[in-house]
Design a protein around this motif. Structure first.
Motif, short mmCIF file in Angstrom:
data_model
loop_
_atom_site.label_atom_id
_atom_site.label_comp_id
_atom_site.label_asym_id
_atom_site.label_seq_id
_atom_site.Cartn_x
_atom_site.Cartn_y
_atom_site.Cartn_z
N THR A 81 0.83 -1.20 0.00
CA THR A 81 0.00 0.00 0.00
C THR A 81 0.87 1.26 0.00
O THR A 81 0.59 2.22 -0.72
N VAL A 82 1.95 1.24 0.76
CA VAL A 82 2.88 2.38 0.79
C VAL A 82 3.53 2.55 -0.58
O VAL A 82 3.62 3.67 -1.10
N ASP A 83 3.96 1.46 -1.19
CA ASP A 83 4.57 1.54 -2.53
C ASP A 83 3.59 2.09 -3.56
O ASP A 83 3.95 2.92 -4.39
N LEU A 84 2.35 1.62 -3.49
CA LEU A 84 1.34 2.09 -4.45
C LEU A 84 0.97 3.55 -4.21
O LEU A 84 0.69 4.29 -5.15
N ASN A 85 1.00 3.98 -2.95
CA ASN A 85 0.78 5.39 -2.64
C ASN A 85 1.82 6.24 -3.36
O ASN A 85 1.49 7.25 -3.99
N GLU A 86 3.07 5.81 -3.30
CA GLU A 86 4.14 6.58 -3.93
C GLU A 86 3.96 6.63 -5.45
O GLU A 86 4.14 7.68 -6.07
N ILE A 87 3.59 5.49 -6.04
CA ILE A 87 3.40 5.44 -7.50
C ILE A 87 2.25 6.35 -7.93
O ILE A 87 2.40 7.17 -8.83
N ILE A 88 1.11 6.19 -7.29
CA ILE A 88 -0.07 6.98 -7.68
C ILE A 88 0.17 8.47 -7.43
O ILE A 88 -0.14 9.31 -8.28
N SER A 89 0.74 8.79 -6.29
CA SER A 89 1.01 10.20 -5.97
C SER A 89 1.94 10.84 -6.98
O SER A 89 1.72 11.97 -7.41
N GLU A 90 2.97 10.10 -7.37
CA GLU A 90 3.93 10.63 -8.35
C GLU A 90 3.23 10.93 -9.67
O GLU A 90 3.44 12.00 -10.27
N HIS A 91 2.38 10.03 -10.14
CA HIS A 91 1.76 10.19 -11.44
C HIS A 91 0.45 11.00 -11.40
O HIS A 91 -0.12 11.30 -12.44
#
Length: 130
Positions: free
Chosen positions: A45-55
Motif C-alpha cells: 500500500t505504501v509503494d502504491l501510494n508513492e506510485i499513484i502520488s507521483e503520477h
C-alpha cells in the motif's frame, strides 16, 4: 481467481467511478497476498501510494486509515496531500478467493498508463478501470 469473481470486482469498481464531483479512474491490483501477510500488505500500500502520488502530480502524500472516523471501513485507506489534505486516491483491500485485491481509484487527470506500468514493474497483475 475465477473469471466470474474478476468480472464482478471489475463491475463493482467501475460503479465506484460513476460521475460525481470529480472524474475518477481506477486500478485493481491482484496482490496474491493472503490475510496472514499484513506487513507485506502495508508495504505494498505504501509503494502504491508513492506510485499513484507521483503520477497524479499532487506532491507529497500520506496514508490516512480513517481509524478516527465512522465513515471508513476496515481495510479502507486514502492518500491525502501533506500540504492541504487534498484527495489523491482511495483504496479498499478486498479478500477474494483467499488473496487480496487492492482497488484504487483516483482522479482521471493522473497518468493512468504510467501508474499501471509502474505497478506491473513491481511484479503485480493490474486491471485498469477507465
Amino acid at each position: 481467481m475465477s473469471k466470474t469473481l474478476d468480472d464482478d470486482l471489475y463491475k463493482r469498481t467501475k460503479a465506484l467511478l460513476e460521475p460525481g464531483e470529480i472524474e475518477l479512474v481506477g486500478a485493481i491490483v491482484h496482490s496474491g497476498l493472503t490475510s496472514q501477510e499484513d506487513l507485506e500488505m502495508h508495504e505494498l500500500t505504501v509503494d502504491l501510494n508513492e506510485i499513484i502520488s507521483e503520477h497524479a502530480g499532487k506532491g507529497e502524500t500520506y496514508i490516512y486509515a480513517g481509524n478516527d472516523s465512522t465513515d471508513f471501513a476496515s481495510n479502507q485507506f486514502q492518500g491525502l496531500t501533506l500540504e492541504d489534505e487534498e484527495f489523491v486516491w482511495e483504496c479498499q483491500q478486498l479478500l477474494r478467493d483467499g488473496t487480496f485485491k487492492l482497488v484504487f481509484y483516483y482522479e482521471a487527470t493522473a497518468d493512468q498508463e504510467a501508474i499501471v506500468s509502474a505497478i506491473e514493474s513491481l511484479g503485480y497483475d493490474v486491471t485498469a478501470v477507465p
